[in-house]
Design an enzyme around this catalytic site. Sequence first.
Site, PDB file in Angstrom:
ATOM      1  N   TYR A   1      41.564  82.727  55.209  1.00 19.79           N
ATOM      2  CA  TYR A   1      40.389  83.606  55.236  1.00 19.79           C
ATOM      3  C   TYR A   1      39.502  83.164  54.073  1.00 19.79           C
ATOM      4  O   TYR A   1      39.922  83.256  52.919  1.00 19.79           O
ATOM      5  CB  TYR A   1      40.790  85.064  55.034  1.00 19.79           C
ATOM      6  CG  TYR A   1      41.488  85.692  56.224  1.00 19.79           C
ATOM      7  CD1 TYR A   1      42.841  85.476  56.470  1.00 19.79           C
ATOM      8  CD2 TYR A   1      40.777  86.521  57.101  1.00 19.79           C
ATOM      9  CE1 TYR A   1      43.463  86.075  57.575  1.00 19.79           C
ATOM     10  CE2 TYR A   1      41.399  87.114  58.195  1.00 19.79           C
ATOM     11  CZ  TYR A   1      42.739  86.886  58.420  1.00 19.79           C
ATOM     12  OH  TYR A   1      43.356  87.470  59.503  1.00 19.79           O
TER      13      TYR A   1
ATOM     14  N   LYS B   1      43.710  93.642  63.745  1.00 23.04           N
ATOM     15  CA  LYS B   1      44.354  94.909  64.120  1.00 23.04           C
ATOM     16  C   LYS B   1      44.132  95.350  65.570  1.00 23.04           C
ATOM     17  O   LYS B   1      44.844  96.226  66.066  1.00 23.04           O
ATOM     18  CB  LYS B   1      43.871  96.043  63.185  1.00 23.04           C
ATOM     19  CG  LYS B   1      44.426  95.948  61.795  1.00 23.04           C
ATOM     20  CD  LYS B   1      45.886  96.371  61.751  1.00 23.04           C
ATOM     21  CE  LYS B   1      46.606  95.887  60.516  1.00 23.04           C
ATOM     22  NZ  LYS B   1      47.482  94.754  60.710  1.00 23.04           N
TER      23      LYS B   1
ATOM     24  N   PRO C   1      37.406  92.133  63.863  1.00 26.28           N
ATOM     25  CA  PRO C   1      38.663  91.374  63.958  1.00 26.28           C
ATOM     26  C   PRO C   1      39.244  90.888  62.627  1.00 26.28           C
ATOM     27  O   PRO C   1      40.343  90.320  62.619  1.00 26.28           O
ATOM     28  CB  PRO C   1      38.277  90.174  64.833  1.00 26.28           C
ATOM     29  CG  PRO C   1      36.798  90.031  64.690  1.00 26.28           C
ATOM     30  CD  PRO C   1      36.258  91.400  64.436  1.00 26.28           C
TER      31      PRO C   1
ATOM     32  N   HIS D   1      54.652  83.682  60.455  1.00 29.80           N
ATOM     33  CA  HIS D   1      53.933  83.388  59.206  1.00 29.80           C
ATOM     34  C   HIS D   1      54.318  84.405  58.142  1.00 29.80           C
ATOM     35  O   HIS D   1      54.170  85.604  58.349  1.00 29.80           O
ATOM     36  CB  HIS D   1      52.418  83.448  59.449  1.00 29.80           C
ATOM     37  CG  HIS D   1      51.894  82.241  60.171  1.00 29.80           C
ATOM     38  ND1 HIS D   1      50.561  81.953  60.246  1.00 29.80           N
ATOM     39  CD2 HIS D   1      52.546  81.237  60.809  1.00 29.80           C
ATOM     40  CE1 HIS D   1      50.400  80.827  60.923  1.00 29.80           C
ATOM     41  NE2 HIS D   1      51.584  80.380  61.287  1.00 29.80           N
TER      42      HIS D   1
ATOM     43  N   TYR E   1      48.342  94.435  56.423  1.00 33.96           N
ATOM     44  CA  TYR E   1      48.208  93.289  57.327  1.00 33.96           C
ATOM     45  C   TYR E   1      49.443  93.150  58.222  1.00 33.96           C
ATOM     46  O   TYR E   1      49.319  92.912  59.421  1.00 33.96           O
ATOM     47  CB  TYR E   1      47.968  92.004  56.522  1.00 33.96           C
ATOM     48  CG  TYR E   1      47.463  90.860  57.360  1.00 33.96           C
ATOM     49  CD1 TYR E   1      46.095  90.593  57.444  1.00 33.96           C
ATOM     50  CD2 TYR E   1      48.333  90.045  58.081  1.00 33.96           C
ATOM     51  CE1 TYR E   1      45.610  89.555  58.227  1.00 33.96           C
ATOM     52  CE2 TYR E   1      47.865  89.001  58.863  1.00 33.96           C
ATOM     53  CZ  TYR E   1      46.502  88.755  58.929  1.00 33.96           C
ATOM     54  OH  TYR E   1      46.023  87.727  59.710  1.00 33.96           O
TER      55      TYR E   1
HETATM   56  C1  PHB Z   1      42.873  84.565  65.813  1.00 32.66           C
HETATM   57  O1  PHB Z   1      43.731  83.695  65.633  1.00 32.66           O
HETATM   58  O2  PHB Z   1      42.201  84.620  66.861  1.00 32.66           O
HETATM   59  C2  PHB Z   1      42.623  85.557  64.737  1.00 32.66           C
HETATM   60  C3  PHB Z   1      43.445  85.565  63.625  1.00 32.66           C
HETATM   61  C4  PHB Z   1      43.208  86.482  62.607  1.00 32.66           C
HETATM   62  C5  PHB Z   1      42.172  87.372  62.708  1.00 32.66           C
HETATM   63  C6  PHB Z   1      41.365  87.384  63.839  1.00 32.66           C
HETATM   64  C7  PHB Z   1      41.590  86.470  64.853  1.00 32.66           C
HETATM   65  O3  PHB Z   1      41.943  88.250  61.698  1.00 32.66           O
END
Ligand code: PHB
Length: 393
Positions: free
Chosen positions: A200, A296, A292, A72, A384
Site C-alpha cells: 500500500y 473489507k 476497497p 500472507h 485488517y
Molecule cells: C485486490 O487484490 O484486488 C485488493 C487487495 C487489497 C485491497 C483491495 C483490493 O485493499
Amino acid sequence: MRTQVGIVGSGPSGLLLSQLLHLQGVETVILERRSRAYVEGRVRAGVLEQGTVDLLNEAAVGERMRREGLVHHGIHISLDGRLHRIDFQALVGSAVTVYGQTEVTKDLIEARLATGAEIVFEVDNVTVHGFDGARPKIRFGQDGRRRELACDFIAGCDGSHGVCRQSVPQAALTTHERVYPFAWLGMLVEAPPVADELIYAWHERGFALFSMRSPTRSRLYIQCTPDEHLDEWLDDRVFDELRLRLGGQTAERLQTGRCLEKGITPMRSFVAEPMRFGRLFLAGDAAHIVPPTGAKGLNLAVADVRVLARALAAFYTSGRSDLLDAYSATCLRRVWKAQRFSWWMTSLLHRFPGRNPYDDRVQRAEIEYVVGSRAAQQALAENYVGLPFEETG
Ligand code: PHB
Ligand code: APR
C-alpha cells in the site's frame, strides 16, 4: 414455484447463504439477472480474513482455496519508496489469504449446482412483495414469461444497485453515505508479483496498491479521478505511473505483462439501516459499501451471511425467531467498525485534491506514526485480519 428462502442475487452473499442453508437442510432458490459466465468473469477484490476462510471451509467450499490461496502474514506500507512491513503474525498472531473473489464465486456456484440447487440465471424485472406479512413473494421474468416464487423469507443479496433495498418503504430506512473525490484504476496482469506481500503506497501523485492473484498474476491499482477515461490509460502509462508511486527497488523490479482486465472503481462509503424489514433481510453490498482500501467488502458480506444463515437455521430447526430479530443490530455493529477502518485506511493513504496543506502534513505525520509505532501497527493489523465474530445464539 415455492421455496423456504428466496434469494435475490448470486454474488458471494447469495451463493454462500444458499450453501450454508443447504447444509442445515433449508431449501433456497437463487434468482440472478446476469448470466453464469458474467457472474464468474467479474474481477473483484481478493483478500480473505481468517474468519472468511474458516467459514468457506465450514461451508465445504474451501478445497481449491486451501490449495491455491496465498497465505500472507503481513503487508507493506510504502512511503518515499521505502517499504515498512506490518507483521500480522507478530502483532496479532493471524494472517489473511489472497484468493480472488472471482474464484470464491466459481467454487460456490459449482458446489451449489452439484447438489442440484436451483440458481436461475438471466431473470429480469425482479420485484419483491408481501415481506411485511407472512407470505412474501418474488416475481420475475424468465424467457419472456412472468413467474412467481413464494417463500417464507426473502434474502436481498442483490448488491448496491439491487431491487430489494429499493423496495423498502423510504420512511423505514436511514441511509448514510460518504463519496470520496477519487477512484481506483485497477489492472489485472500476467506478470509475477514484485513482492511476496501487498504494498500500500502513499505518494504525492496519489495512492497505489500492488496486489496479486497467484505466482504469475499481479493486480495493480492507482488512485485516479472519478471521471477518468479508461482509453487514456494505455497499459504502459499505468505501469509508468505505478513505478513512480512505488519508487525505490520495487519500481526497478516491477515486471510488466499482458493486461487481462482494466476498470475504474469509484470510492464510496454507504450504510442502510436497519438491514431487516419484516421477512426481507439485506446482506452484503445490498446493505453497505466500503471503499476497497481496507479489503473489507467481501469479508463484511460473508460476516452478514454467517449471522443470517445461523438465524434462519435456528428458526427452521427450533422455531426460534430471536436470532432473526437480532440480525440487523448484530451485523451493524461489525459493519460500522469496518466502515471506520475502511474510511481510516482510505484517508491515511490517498491524496485529497485541493486540501489544506496543514491536513497534508498531518496525514504524513500519521503515516510516519503508524510505521513507527507498534501500538498503531497493532490496531491496523487487528482490523485488517478481521475483528473476531460476535457469538450469537
Ligand atoms: C485486490 O487484490 O484486488 C485488493 C487487495 C487489497 C485491497 C483491495 C483490493 O485493499
Ligand atoms: N435481480 C436479480 N439479481 C440482481 C439484481 C436484480 N434486480 N440486481 C443485482 N443482482 C445481482 C448482481 O448481478 C450480482 O450478481 O446480485 C448480485 C450481487 O452481487 P455482489 O454485487 O457481488 O454483492 P454481494 O454478493 O453482496 O458481494 C459482496 O464484496 O468485494 C465486495 O463489492 C464486492 O461484490 C462484492 C461484495
